[in-house]
Enzyme design. Structure first.
Site, PDB file in Angstrom:
ATOM      1  N   LYS A   1      -3.807  -4.916   0.049  1.00 39.43           N
ATOM      2  CA  LYS A   1      -2.642  -4.067  -0.856  1.00 39.43           C
ATOM      3  C   LYS A   1      -1.983  -3.019  -0.398  1.00 39.43           C
ATOM      4  CE  LYS A   1      -1.005  -3.757  -5.292  1.00 39.43           C
ATOM      5  NZ  LYS A   1      -0.065  -4.504  -5.460  1.00 39.43           N
TER       6      LYS A   1
ATOM      7  N   GLY B   1      -8.575   3.559   8.403  1.00 35.14           N
ATOM      8  CA  GLY B   1      -7.498   3.955   9.216  1.00 35.14           C
ATOM      9  C   GLY B   1      -7.413   3.679  10.558  1.00 35.14           C
TER      10      GLY B   1
HETATM   11  O1  M6R Z   1       2.518   0.201  -1.793  1.00 33.83           O
HETATM   12  P1  M6R Z   1       3.817  -0.355  -1.355  1.00 33.83           P
HETATM   13  O2  M6R Z   1       5.072  -0.542  -2.256  1.00 33.83           O
HETATM   14  O3  M6R Z   1       4.501   0.687  -0.332  1.00 33.83           O
HETATM   15  O4  M6R Z   1       3.967  -1.603  -0.756  1.00 33.83           O
HETATM   16  C1  M6R Z   1       4.823  -2.131   0.273  1.00 33.83           C
HETATM   17  C2  M6R Z   1       4.479  -3.454   0.654  1.00 33.83           C
HETATM   18  O5  M6R Z   1       3.305  -3.539   1.427  1.00 33.83           O
HETATM   19  C3  M6R Z   1       4.203  -4.633  -0.521  1.00 33.83           C
HETATM   20  O6  M6R Z   1       5.000  -4.624  -1.607  1.00 33.83           O
HETATM   21  C4  M6R Z   1       3.763  -6.008  -0.167  1.00 33.83           C
HETATM   22  O7  M6R Z   1       4.974  -6.666   0.321  1.00 33.83           O
HETATM   23  C5  M6R Z   1       3.073  -6.660  -1.349  1.00 33.83           C
HETATM   24  N1  M6R Z   1       2.178  -7.735  -0.919  1.00 33.83           N
HETATM   25  C6  M6R Z   1       4.013  -7.624  -2.238  1.00 33.83           C
HETATM   26  O8  M6R Z   1       3.586  -8.122  -2.811  1.00 33.83           O
END
Ligand code: M6R
Length: 614
Positions: free
Chosen positions: A609, A101
């Site tokens: 991620k 964090g």
């Molecule tokens: O966990 P989330 O769906 O909220 O994440 C959103 C984005 O960080 C995520 O989709 C990111 O764009 C990925 N690396 C796309 O492949």
């Protein structure tokens, strides 16, 4: 961003921590480290780079011990380096801390500690923690009080684990804003083991049950869990069974999680449809506790999300408009949270998030709640902060997604947005039984159509060969497949590092067309439907400027095939369902392009991620 683990039990602590960190590596992979008790003294091993690099170090220093903490880092404060790697310690090396964090007031705390003579060796915000705890211990507080006093000094969003030589049988922990889970297991001889981690995969298959900490909770475990709320009252950790299985988070026959997750989509879709469609005619979300009367009266939906989740949200907006006849917007969470949105009480704000921990999406939902708007989240992680803070939740049911590039979560989001729009239309008396039956009938054909697309992988690889040395690629789509173009471009850029942009094809002539040349190919997403002829015009415009065109077309579309330099086919579907198909070739195209360029597809550079910081 960043993953933390902790362990007390009969197993060798290094092996448990390393296995846990490997499972959390998707959260950050700049550096890693562990701290553990070796005969009541704290030892520490850390290394720049991946967990594998840390493991190499550990092999050089045999570890003995059964209590420890570990960390895998995504750098926020300070470059990726060994000195900035966690755990961080006080000067006496009696306290070791890992943190996930941001400690927002760390500069202020650092200045205070420096004035007391504390010296810092790293550039991280986390290093203030062991020094502040040390300071309170030196002032006469026991380790537990010193830990709590330090927590009360912090501004920010964090999950923390600590070990200290004053209590060599304990692992301390605290959560405020970043995820943290406690877990219990039992080894073969019936001895209890206790773990903590930022995410469940870190303790699968060791743990049988888990407790998801709430913000403000802290405590320690020794032979059992001692849990307290923010004011310090003891509370019970109500453990829930761990549902994730080892095979869900293992590669199996695949070389990469991304390819595994792309291939899981047909089966995932079947699972979702089996759960959501009852008696072949009703769409149900058993976990959604909104009364039907409320949902049917919502006048406006605002979808806010990030990255891939926003791309699916853009199609979700179309579903809500076209199917449910509702006003709908889709916005970046990072903009929505700061633009002081104007919305009436009949607005429902939707957050879409695979992880359920994305800082901006969470902040967007909190912003909506602060305006007394109701919030609904579509999340893959049902125990996440976003899920827990929402008034209503829809579980995406994609299963754990490990590859940093989101693939199956995207199609799970599309499917759920579509079903949700039909559900809203249904309870608003906008659908005939025939319309519902037709949708359900067609939806059930989609998994096999996806399987068919996956069989075209060799052809997709050939196009990847043609893209692999390009510096830039453009993606065009319209209406239902505008977001497909955005998502195709996002996939390509994030894992192959080729510059890629997606555009609404109608905008192409207003600027982006200037980019077209023999060196910059254009991918046109043009399945059969209303927009196909418009996209043919765009394609011709590219060809007229010596651009190379790769098109995603409906099987048997010979006219488009004759105009493009190469095509990737998808089986025929209604236009509204086409985004569930057209994205698959683009996911595989980016995967193979990245592989051909020697990129690490599951852990692309600079990314993590789960983006839990702003
Ligand atoms: O966990 P989330 O769906 O909220 O994440 C959103 C984005 O960080 C995520 O989709 C990111 O764009 C990925 N690396 C796309 O492949």
């Amino acid at each position: 961003m960043c993953g933390i683990v902790g362990y007390i039990g009969p197993k060798a602590v290094d092996s448990v921590l390393i296995v846990g960190l490997e499972k959390l590596e998707y959260r950050g992979y700049d550096s890693a480290g562990i701290a553990y008790f070796d005969r009541n003294e704290i030892s520490i091993i850390k290394e720049k780079g991946r967990i594998a690099d840390l493991e190499e170090q550990i092999k050089k220093y045999p570890v003995e011990g059964h209590i420890g903490i570990g960390h895998t880092r995504w750098a926020t404060h300070g470059e990726p380096s060994k000195v900035n790697a966690h755990p961080h310690m006080n000067r006496d090396k009696t306290i070791a801390v890992v943190q996930n964090g941001i400690i927002e007031n760390y500069l202020e705390l650092k200045t205070e500690l420096k004035s007391l003579g504390y010296m810092f060796i790293s550039e991280t915000d986390t290093e203030v923690l062991p020094h502040m705890i040390d300071r309170y211990v030196k002032e006469g507080f026991d380790l537990e009080k010193a830990f709590v006093k330090t927590l009360h000094r912090l501004d920010g969003k964090y999950a923390i684990a600590m070990i200290g030589e004053k209590n060599p049988d304990r692992v301390y922990f605290a959560k405020d804003g970043a995820p943290l889970i406690l877990a219990e297991g039992e080894n073969l001889s019936g001895k209890k083991e206790l773990l903590l981690a930022s995410d469940v995969p870190a303790f699968v298959p060791l743990a049988k049950s888990a407790y998801y900490l709430n913000d403000g909770e802290w405590g320690y475990f020794d032979s059992t869990i001692h849990l307290f709320d923010r004011p310090g009252a003891q509370i019970n950790a109500f453990m829930e069974p761990v549902a994730i299985k080892l095979e869900d988070i293992s590669l199996g026959e695949y070389e990469h999680f991304m390819r595994k997750e792309i291939y899981e989509q047909p089966e995932m879709l079947e699972r979702i449809l089996a759960e959501r469609i009852v008696n072949n005619e009703t769409i149900e979300f058993s976990e959604l506790k909104f009364p039907r009367e409320y949902l049917s009266k919502v006048a406006r939906f605002i979808i806010q999300a990030c990255g891939t989740s926003l791309n699916s949200g853009m199609i979700g907006k179309l579903y809500l408009e076209q199917v449910a006849k509702k006003m709908a917007d889709a916005d970046y969470s990072s903009e929505f949270r700061y633009r002081n949105p104007v919305a009436g009480g009949d607005t429902l704000v939707i957050g879409i998030s695979q992880s359920g921990e994305t800082a901006d999406t969470l902040a967007g939902l909190r912003e909506a709640k602060s305006k007394f708007l109701k919030v609904l989240s579509f999340v893959n992680n049902i125990n996440s902060t976003i899920a827990r803070e929402s008034d209503g939740v829809i579980h995406l049911m994609a299963g754990p997604e490990i590859g940093v590039a989101s693939t199956k979560a995207y199609t799970a989001q599309l499917t759920h947005m579509l079903l949700f729009a039909y559900h809203v239309a249904d309870i608003s008396w906008l659908l005939t039984s025939e319309e519902k039956r037709d949708l359900i009938k067609e939806l059930k054909t989609i998994p096999d159509k996806m399987r068919k697309i996956l069989q075209y992988e060799t052809k997709i690889k050939e196009i990847a060969e043609r893209l692999k040395n390009r510096n830039s690629v453009l993606f065009l789509g319209r209406t239902w497949n505008h977001a497909t173009a955005l998502e195709g471009a996002l996939k390509l850029k994030e894992i192959s590092y080729i510059h890629a942009e997606g555009y609404a094809a109608g905008e192409f002539k207003h600027g982006p067309i200037a980019l077209v040349s023999a060196e910059v190919p254009v991918v046109v997403v043009a399945p059969k439907g209303e927009m196909r002829t418009k996209l043919i015009s765009n394609l011709q415009e590219v060809k007229a400027r010596n651009g190379e065109v790769f098109a995603i077309v409906t099987e048997g579309d010979d006219e488009l095939a004759s105009l493009a330099d190469a095509v990737l086919e998808v089986p025929e579907s209604s236009e509204i369902l086409s985004p569930l198909l057209t994205i698959l070739p683009l996911q595989l195209l980016s995967y193979h392009t990245a592989i051909l360029r020697g990129c690490d597809v599951d852990k692309p550079r600079n990314l993590a991620k789960s983006v839990t910081v702003e």
